[in-house]
Scaffold this active site. Structure first.
Site, PDB file in Angstrom:
ATOM      1  N   THR A 171       0.827  -1.216   0.000  1.00 43.19           N
ATOM      2  CA  THR A 171       0.000   0.000   0.000  1.00 43.19           C
ATOM      3  C   THR A 171       0.852   1.252   0.000  1.00 43.19           C
ATOM      4  OG1 THR A 171      -1.819  -1.065   1.148  1.00 43.19           O
ATOM      5  CG2 THR A 171      -1.664   1.298   1.401  1.00 43.19           C
ATOM      6  N   SER A 173       1.443  -7.452  -1.270  1.00 42.20           N
ATOM      7  CA  SER A 173       2.100  -8.531  -0.522  1.00 42.20           C
ATOM      8  C   SER A 173       1.261  -9.805  -0.472  1.00 42.20           C
ATOM      9  CB  SER A 173       2.500  -8.069   0.875  1.00 42.20           C
ATOM     10  OG  SER A 173       1.401  -8.001   1.746  1.00 42.20           O
ATOM     11  N   THR A 185       1.545  -4.691   4.058  1.00 39.97           N
ATOM     12  CA  THR A 185       1.336  -5.118   5.447  1.00 39.97           C
ATOM     13  C   THR A 185       0.714  -6.521   5.548  1.00 39.97           C
ATOM     14  OG1 THR A 185      -0.841  -4.057   5.543  1.00 39.97           O
ATOM     15  CG2 THR A 185       1.053  -2.758   6.285  1.00 39.97           C
TER      16      THR A 185
HETATM   17  N1  ASP Z   1      -2.736  -5.340   0.270  1.00 43.54           N
HETATM   18  C1  ASP Z   1      -1.657  -4.519   0.746  1.00 43.54           C
HETATM   19  C2  ASP Z   1      -0.395  -5.343   0.760  1.00 43.54           C
HETATM   20  O1  ASP Z   1      -0.216  -6.125   1.662  1.00 43.54           O
HETATM   21  C3  ASP Z   1      -1.975  -3.995   2.094  1.00 43.54           C
HETATM   22  C4  ASP Z   1      -0.937  -3.071   2.691  1.00 43.54           C
HETATM   23  O2  ASP Z   1       0.188  -2.918   2.254  1.00 43.54           O
HETATM   24  O3  ASP Z   1      -1.294  -2.457   3.719  1.00 43.54           O
HETATM   25  O4  ASP Z   1       0.411  -5.248  -0.127  1.00 43.54           O
END
Ligand code: ASP
Length: 328
Positions: free
Chosen positions: A12, A54, A85
């Protein structure tokens, strides 16, 4: 001035708005341009390794990040990895097993809101991560929302709030408050890291629900080298020693494979010896317990242990040996 390598992997923090939803597109250089103050703290070189949500991170990406750190280890004082995350806790655990005993900080961070978003958490998290990479302890850690969490103990526990990560069954290592680092836990003294470059990703997870079919273990037998059973409470199998699931698990163990018991309960871990539904299960050769490890650490540690040897007893010993404070 300290030299830090910033490794971009997506998430993100690096995402742009697209018609199909947030997609990681910003490079590490573009991320850095949002936090010009970092230039006064350290010299940063950038390495754009991946641009992935991710959710799409796989074990080969963990090996790629570890190899990137290994190949440049002597050139830098610390490493900051910008990461999504959603699976950051898995990557933190993976790096803890692939780069063991690093005297230099290896810091993962990310954000719940993209870096261009009003009120984003990206700038704070990145700034804190660089601060920790310059002044913090060696080893692998997540720096997020002012908390510094050991890589083997981190879990994403909030899907939307800025306080997205918690340290499970272990205290936070430090906090960063208004640009000041308060280090609660003493730094371990490491000479040089041990790098590993193999994982066996044929590890499967069976999460029990009341009424789970025992045939699922049989289904997993052909497809996996290691099985994790996420059980209830301190651990047990429905039906105990007399049940169908026990018979399937015995077949699994007779095939020479490892099965690890862990629990769905978020805190305090498992202990198969307590109840009748668990004790005989824990005595099957090839059955291990995750104790107080996080589910993320259990999955990756089993891949790592099975990746080092084909010998079940040796893999079991590797799994049971505490690494980077993953088991107390
Ligand atoms: N979907 C995103 C990821 O994990 C969520 C984030 O980075 O907060 O790449």
């Amino acid at each position: 001035m300290k030299k830090i390598l910033m490794i971009g992997t997506g998430g993100t923090i690096a995402s742009e708005k697209t018609p199909s939803g947030l997609t990681p597109e910003l490079t590490t250089e573009q991320l850095l341009s949002f936090i010009p103050g970092i230039a006064a703290l350290c010299h940063v070189d950038c390495l754009q390794l991946y641009s992935l949500d991710s959710t799409n991170i796989r074990p080969e990406h963990w090996l790629g990040i570890a190899a990137a750190i290994r190949d440049r280890y002597d050139d830098y004082d610390g490493f900051v990895i910008a990461h999504g995350t959603d699976t950051m806790a898995y990557t933190a655990a993976a790096l803890s097993y692939l780069v063991q005993g690093s005297p230099k900080p290896i810091v993962l961070t990310g954000a719940q809101k993209p870096i261009w978003f009003d009120g984003t958490d990206s700038k704070r998290n990145l700034t804190d991560a660089f601060l920790y990479a310059c002044r913090g302890c060696g080893g692998v850690q997540i720096v997020f929302n002012g908390k510094v969490i050991l890589g083997t103990r981190a879990r994403k526990t909030c899907s939307k709030s800025f306080h997205a990560f918690s340290s499970v069954n272990y205290p936070d290592l430090a906090v960063v408050q208004d640009g000041h680092l308060l280090q609660y836990m003493r730094c371990a003294c490491y000479p040089r890291p041990l790098f590993y470059d193999t994982l066996d990703s044929r590890v499967g997870l069976l999460k029990l629900i009341p009424g789970t079919s025992s045939e699922l273990i049989d289904f997993m037998l052909d497809r996996h080298d290691g099985l994790i059973i996420e059980s209830f409470g301190v651990g047990g199998l429905p039906g105990g020693e007399q049940g169908e699931m026990f018979a399937e698990l015995r077949r699994w163990c007779d095939s020479g494979r490892l099965a690890v018991f862990t629990t769905q309960v978020p805190h305090e871990g498992c202990d198969l010896a307590v109840y009748e539904v668990g004790r005989a299960v824990g005595e099957l050769p090839g059955v291990l317990e995750a104790h107080d490890m996080t589910p993320e650490a259990v999955a990756v540690k089993l891949m790592w242990a099975l990746g080092q040897t084909d010998d079940r007893e040796k893999a079991a010993r590797l799994f049971e040996t505490p690494i980077e404070y993953d088991i107390m």
